[in-house]
Design an enzyme around this catalytic site. Sequence first.
Site, PDB file in Angstrom:
ATOM      1  N   THR A 124       0.629  -0.799   0.222  1.00 56.53           N
ATOM      2  CA  THR A 124       0.112   0.032   0.013  1.00 56.53           C
ATOM      3  C   THR A 124       1.075   1.234  -0.122  1.00 56.53           C
ATOM      4  OG1 THR A 124      -1.007   1.336   1.371  1.00 56.53           O
ATOM      5  CG2 THR A 124      -0.225  -0.233   2.807  1.00 56.53           C
ATOM      6  N   ASP A 125       0.042   1.804  -0.620  1.00 56.04           N
ATOM      7  CA  ASP A 125       0.939   3.707  -0.679  1.00 56.04           C
ATOM      8  C   ASP A 125       1.184   4.011   0.942  1.00 56.04           C
ATOM      9  OD1 ASP A 125      -2.267   4.001  -0.213  1.00 56.04           O
ATOM     10  OD2 ASP A 125      -1.998   5.392  -1.478  1.00 56.04           O
ATOM     11  N   GLU A 126       0.675   3.632   1.814  1.00 53.08           N
ATOM     12  CA  GLU A 126       0.204   4.027   3.330  1.00 53.08           C
ATOM     13  C   GLU A 126       1.991   3.437   3.920  1.00 53.08           C
ATOM     14  OE1 GLU A 126      -3.319   3.774   5.758  1.00 53.08           O
ATOM     15  OE2 GLU A 126      -4.664   3.603   3.750  1.00 53.08           O
ATOM     16  N   TYR A 150      -1.404  -0.190  10.792  1.00 55.28           N
ATOM     17  CA  TYR A 150      -2.322  -0.872  10.287  1.00 55.28           C
ATOM     18  C   TYR A 150      -0.433  -0.795   8.962  1.00 55.28           C
ATOM     19  CZ  TYR A 150      -3.585  -1.359   4.824  1.00 55.28           C
ATOM     20  OH  TYR A 150      -3.889  -1.918   3.807  1.00 55.28           O
ATOM     21  N   LYS A 154       2.587  -3.411   7.503  1.00 52.71           N
ATOM     22  CA  LYS A 154       2.551  -3.465   6.181  1.00 52.71           C
ATOM     23  C   LYS A 154       4.240  -3.434   5.568  1.00 52.71           C
ATOM     24  CE  LYS A 154      -0.099  -4.667   3.218  1.00 52.71           C
ATOM     25  NZ  LYS A 154      -0.282  -5.933   2.302  1.00 52.71           N
TER      26      LYS A 154
END
Length: 337
Positions: A124-126, A150, A154
Amino acid sequence: MEKILVTGGCGFIGTNFIRLLLRERDYKVTNLDALTYAGNPENIRDMEGHPCYTFIKGRIEDHDLVSGLMEGVDAVVNFAAESHVDRSIKNAGPFINTNVLGTQVLLDCFRQAGCSGPFLHVSTDEVYGSLKMEEPPFREDNLLKPNSPYSASKASADLLCRAAWKTFGTPVVITRCSNNYGPYQFPEKLIPLMIINCVEGRRLPVYGNGMNVRDWIYVEDHCKGVLAAMEKGSPGSVYNLGGNCELANIEVVETILRLLGKPRELIEFVKDRPGHDRRYAMDTSRAERKLSWSPEIDFETGMERTVRWYLDHRQWWRRILSGQYRSYYREHYGRGL
Ligand code: NAD
Ligand code: TYD
């Protein structure tokens, strides 16, 4: 490449990915999914009986199960994850178990079984953290600076994938994508939550001032990017995927109100999410250049399709709302649905 193990295929993106695979390729697909609150076997029940599709209920952290399933597998596509930021703030434990430990078990079993690869890890970009409004979009070589449990879980998984590539030469490919929307998304995420609340005439809880920016991509475009990375990606590489569509949350909510013909008065600004990332944006030029991939569905078209899907599948979300989700919503927002 003939046999693919897909994990998390009963969730939002995994369901759309398996549908794409069975429609456009003739790989043999095994779907390993634990059927957590977010995993819905109904999403993909119509594929049961398809000669190229097998479903196995189980957890990616289960070493014995996973090592048996790896026999004869060529590629792995790892979607399985705990995926909701708000839940990770309340309780990070399941995020560490699935996203971190589970990814390591998959990597170990993949290597021990001598799979040819690739091991496609869906990220994810997060993991890059938060951008200021004036900063350029995330590139693959940006530092990882996750801000929520989260995104930290990741990022940890991404680093374990990197370590497997560097240490053992495991042919890992990582995709990092921005916010997805489309059919089968669990109604705790912004877009389906707002569509359903609108349809039901309930308030639309916008965190903070609604000015946080996300890049939005239609789920099918993301799935095509994952497929391209699986088939054409270079081992040890990371590819950013995104919709080139930055919008403030309030703009997304206003689009939904407009498409459903509902009044702005439904919006309710509520307490902000702790550590709320200000902005995500993706530089997808590497994927465009190396994978010949780019997103095809613009936001208006994607949102029309998505709103229509939720209108046409009321039973799907009503069954979810009548069950486990109701108590979560009450706990999270401090009131009933
Ligand atoms: P989701 O929550 O809808 O689905 C997750 C699926 O994984 C569910 O079917 C669940 O049952 C399964 N699962 C959870 N724990 C498991 C375990 N221990 N073992 C086996 N299966 C397990 O998530 P999603 O939105 O479809 O996201 C899929 C992947 O894509 C995740 O890795 C997520 O981090 C990533 N991603 C999501 C987005 C997004 O906008 N939704 C954006 C970028 C990346
Ligand atoms: P979400 O769908 O949870 O995805 P993520 O946190 O992974 O980006 O949230 C998208 C954006 O919408 C995020 O800035 C938080 C915001 N949001 C709300 O304003 N209200 C809500 O009820 C939810 C679920 C999210």
